[in-house]
Structures are given as C-alpha cells and as structure tokens.
Design a protein around this motif. Structure first.
Motif, PDB file in Angstrom:
ATOM      1  N   CYS A  83       0.837  -1.191   0.000  1.00  0.00           N
ATOM      2  CA  CYS A  83       0.000   0.000   0.000  1.00  0.00           C
ATOM      3  C   CYS A  83       0.879   1.251   0.000  1.00  0.00           C
ATOM      4  O   CYS A  83       2.098   1.156  -0.151  1.00  0.00           O
ATOM      5  CB  CYS A  83      -0.925  -0.001   1.218  1.00  0.00           C
ATOM      6  N   GLU A  99      -5.801   6.230   7.951  1.00  0.00           N
ATOM      7  CA  GLU A  99      -7.101   5.957   7.329  1.00  0.00           C
ATOM      8  C   GLU A  99      -6.938   5.518   5.878  1.00  0.00           C
ATOM      9  O   GLU A  99      -7.720   4.687   5.375  1.00  0.00           O
ATOM     10  CB  GLU A  99      -8.010   7.189   7.418  1.00  0.00           C
ATOM     11  N   SER A 100      -5.904   6.032   5.196  1.00  0.00           N
ATOM     12  CA  SER A 100      -5.671   5.650   3.805  1.00  0.00           C
ATOM     13  C   SER A 100      -5.135   4.231   3.705  1.00  0.00           C
ATOM     14  O   SER A 100      -5.492   3.480   2.792  1.00  0.00           O
ATOM     15  CB  SER A 100      -4.702   6.637   3.148  1.00  0.00           C
ATOM     16  N   LYS A 102      -5.779   1.779   5.773  1.00  0.00           N
ATOM     17  CA  LYS A 102      -6.883   0.855   6.048  1.00  0.00           C
ATOM     18  C   LYS A 102      -7.818   0.752   4.845  1.00  0.00           C
ATOM     19  O   LYS A 102      -8.283  -0.348   4.487  1.00  0.00           O
ATOM     20  CB  LYS A 102      -7.637   1.311   7.289  1.00  0.00           C
ATOM     21  N   LYS A 103      -8.071   1.866   4.199  1.00  0.00           N
ATOM     22  CA  LYS A 103      -8.917   1.856   3.009  1.00  0.00           C
ATOM     23  C   LYS A 103      -8.252   1.075   1.883  1.00  0.00           C
ATOM     24  O   LYS A 103      -8.900   0.295   1.169  1.00  0.00           O
ATOM     25  CB  LYS A 103      -9.200   3.293   2.574  1.00  0.00           C
ATOM     26  N   ALA A 104      -6.926   1.281   1.708  1.00  0.00           N
ATOM     27  CA  ALA A 104      -6.187   0.573   0.659  1.00  0.00           C
ATOM     28  C   ALA A 104      -6.199  -0.924   0.902  1.00  0.00           C
ATOM     29  O   ALA A 104      -6.314  -1.727  -0.035  1.00  0.00           O
ATOM     30  CB  ALA A 104      -4.751   1.094   0.590  1.00  0.00           C
ATOM     31  N   ASP A 106      -8.497  -2.725   2.438  1.00  0.00           N
ATOM     32  CA  ASP A 106      -9.819  -3.259   2.085  1.00  0.00           C
ATOM     33  C   ASP A 106      -9.960  -3.419   0.574  1.00  0.00           C
ATOM     34  O   ASP A 106     -10.512  -4.426   0.091  1.00  0.00           O
ATOM     35  CB  ASP A 106     -10.924  -2.348   2.619  1.00  0.00           C
ATOM     36  N   ALA A 107      -9.435  -2.438  -0.182  1.00  0.00           N
ATOM     37  CA  ALA A 107      -9.512  -2.516  -1.641  1.00  0.00           C
ATOM     38  C   ALA A 107      -8.655  -3.663  -2.168  1.00  0.00           C
ATOM     39  O   ALA A 107      -9.055  -4.372  -3.107  1.00  0.00           O
ATOM     40  CB  ALA A 107      -9.079  -1.191  -2.259  1.00  0.00           C
TER      41      ALA A 107
END
Length: 338
Positions: A83, A99-100, A102-104, A106-107
């Motif tokens: 990531c 936060e980025s 964690k979002k990455a 999930d993607a």
C-alpha cells in the motif's frame, strides 16, 4: 530438486519468489489475462509459493490477476501486497495516513478475493506521515485479522528500527543484486539483527543480468527502463556491459545461466535473503526457479563481489525523482554525484 525453504515471519517459502509487477506494466505492454494466469499457475505448480504484488501494479490489475490465479489454491500461497504508493487522477501519489492504509487494504482484499493478506508492505515512506503512525495502522489491521505480517519497502535501517519498535517487521523489500549493492551499507545487517527477511527485488538487474538489451533505445515506449533508470541510458549503458564478461565466465564455471548466477549470489548473501525476480516468460520463470538449487562457492561469491563493486556501475540506479521517493542508504560516491 531438493531445496531448503527460507522463512518470512516463521512461514516457510521457496527461496525464490515471484514478483508480479511485470505481468501488468513496467517493462512493456501488459500480458493478456490468459497468459498471465498461465504464468502464475505454472509458478504455483513448480512450488513457487511466494507471490509478491502491489496496489500500484497495473493500478490494481496485478492484484486482480493474482487473485484469480490463487482462487482455488489459497492454501498453496504466501501472499504479499503493498500500500501507500498508488495512482490518483493519473498521477503517482504517496499516502501513508492511517485511514488511507486501512482503506487501501480493504480494496486490496477485494481485488485479491481473499480474507487475509499474509504480508502487507508500506511500498514507500511518506515524508508527511511519521512511520510510527503508519505502522500503528498496519498493526491494527493485524489485530483485525486482515493481514498477518507487516513489511516495509525501499527504506533504510533507521526507519526499519523505528517501525520495528511499534510492531515486528517481517520483511524489508529493497532492490538488491550484483548491480545494486546498497542494502549492504546498513539495512541488511539491521534485518539480520531484527529477524526481518530481506526481500530482494530486481535481483537480475531489471533484465541486465538475464537478457541484456542490445540497444536500450529500442525499448517499448511503456518500458520504464528508458525513462526512470539512468544505467540504461545511451550514455551510461555501454559502460555497464563490460561488467557482464566476468558474470558469464562465472556462470560457465558454475554450470548455470547468468540469471541463475545472479539469483544464487543473492541467496549466498544470507539465509534471511529471498529474491523475487519478475518475468512474463514461462521459460525464464522455470530458469529462475531452478536457481534455488544452484550453489556458489565462497571464492566465487567473493570474486563476484569484487568485480561488481558498487563504484563500477555506471550511472545512478534511480532518476532524481525516483531517488527522492525512497529512504535507502547511498554510498558516499553516489551522494557526491547527485
């Protein structure tokens, strides 16, 4: 062919993994899906159980292909992705905010079609976010069961130690080959001390130590070697070709190809080193895999060390923007030439 496995975070893997960047971009047009899946499937059939991909490879396409290839064979694979480094509005960005990350993740899980990633790296350091905050977010992903281990990429010993103080770092990925020796300055020893595996990317010198191009000016327009790596430039490349004479001589003595020699050399540098060559060729995949059984004598390793001493490479390994994006140590002569 009997080969002793190596470990990442205690998990056994074949000593030579597969870097999955080439299948979607970097050194020419992307592979079509059928051929990419055939290559990845063949790697698994051979026993190559360490697949290393990333969010940025093909803007997520590499993860999608790896996910399809392992969909019925998840238990056969030690799966790594990365990531922080990605594309936004067509531009490459760094974003290591918690936060980025964690979002990455999930993607990536969605593209890979898995519930957990074995090893999740920070692809690059983000100068705007303290490493402790980023690794803290990754440790929360471990607690959440979304990743098993944390890795870093293209960072030096200082950042490794800071990160390790927050959470054990299972792997550090760095460019390392006969042609690029920078990890020997400090990070290799730090990895050994901390129990961190050094994952060597571009171990055959971006093809230089395998099938060196006769004329880099004829690279495909999408080949990054013509844009981002000065050692392949018209002014520098001819000065590097003479380095291959000794490599060819050693390969002949060892009874292997130059690419296998380069991989065997990385393996000889420490039990905690695992190279991950990438390829789009089934023949090269199999050739690289067989290098796991190639053994070099200490005398030959020393001979190669001397012949490929860092100052003999002509040109820096990265362009100025590329060098600015990493935290790896440099030799004094490299700093002086910057």
């Amino acid at each position: 062919m009997s080969v002793t496995p190596r470990t990442i975070g205690g998990d056994p893997v074949y000593p030579i993994g597969l870097g999955c960047m080439n299948i979607t971009h970097a050194y020419g047009p992307p592979m079509d899906e059928g051929n990419a899946l055939k290559l990845l499937g063949r790697a698994l059939d051979l026993g190559c159980n360490f697949l290393d991909t990333a969010t940025i490879y093909g803007a997520g396409r590499s993860e999608e292909l790896v996910g399809k290839a392992i969909s019925e064979r998840r238990g056969d694979v030690f799966l790594a992705s990365k990531c922080v480094l990605s594309f936004k509005d067509g531009k490459r960005i760094l974003d290591a905010r918690p936060e980025s990350i964690k979002k990455a993740c999930d993607a990536s899980l969605k593209r890979l079609g898995v519930d957990m990633i074995d090893l999740y790296y920070m692809h690059r350091p983000d100068p705007n976010v303290p490493i402790e905050e980023s690794v803290g977010a990754l440790s929360e992903l471990v607690d959440a069961g979304k990743i098993r281990m944390i890795g870093l990429s293209e960072m030096g010993a200082g950042l490794l130690r800071r990160a390790h103080a927050v959470h054990p770092i299972a792997a550090m990925q760095s460019e390392y080959s006969l042609w690029v020796r920078n990890p020997e300055i400090a990070v290799m020893d730090a990895c050994r001390e901390l129990g961190t595996t050094l994952v060597a990317f571009s171990p055959v010198g971006r093809g230089f130590l395998a099938d060196p191009p006769a004329d880099p000016a004829r690279f495909h327009e999408s080949d990054m070697r013509g844009m981002a790596f000065p050692r392949f430039s018209a002014e520098n490349y001819p000065g590097n070709l003479s380095l291959l004479d000794e490599a060819r001589a050693c390969a002949k003595e060892a009874g292997c190809s130059v690419a296998q020699l380069a991989l065997a050399w990385t393996l000889a540098k420490g039990e905690h080193v695992i190279p991950i060559p990438g390829t789009t060729s089934l023949a090269h995949l199999e050739e690289n895999h067989r290098a796991g059984a190639v053994s070099l004598t200490p005398d030959m390793v020393a001979r190669l060390d001397a012949h490929f001493s860092p100052e003999k490479a002509v040109g820096p390994r990265y362009s100025p923007p590329g060098q600015a994006s990493v935290d790896t140590e440099q030799y004094e002569f490299e700093k002086a030439g910057a």
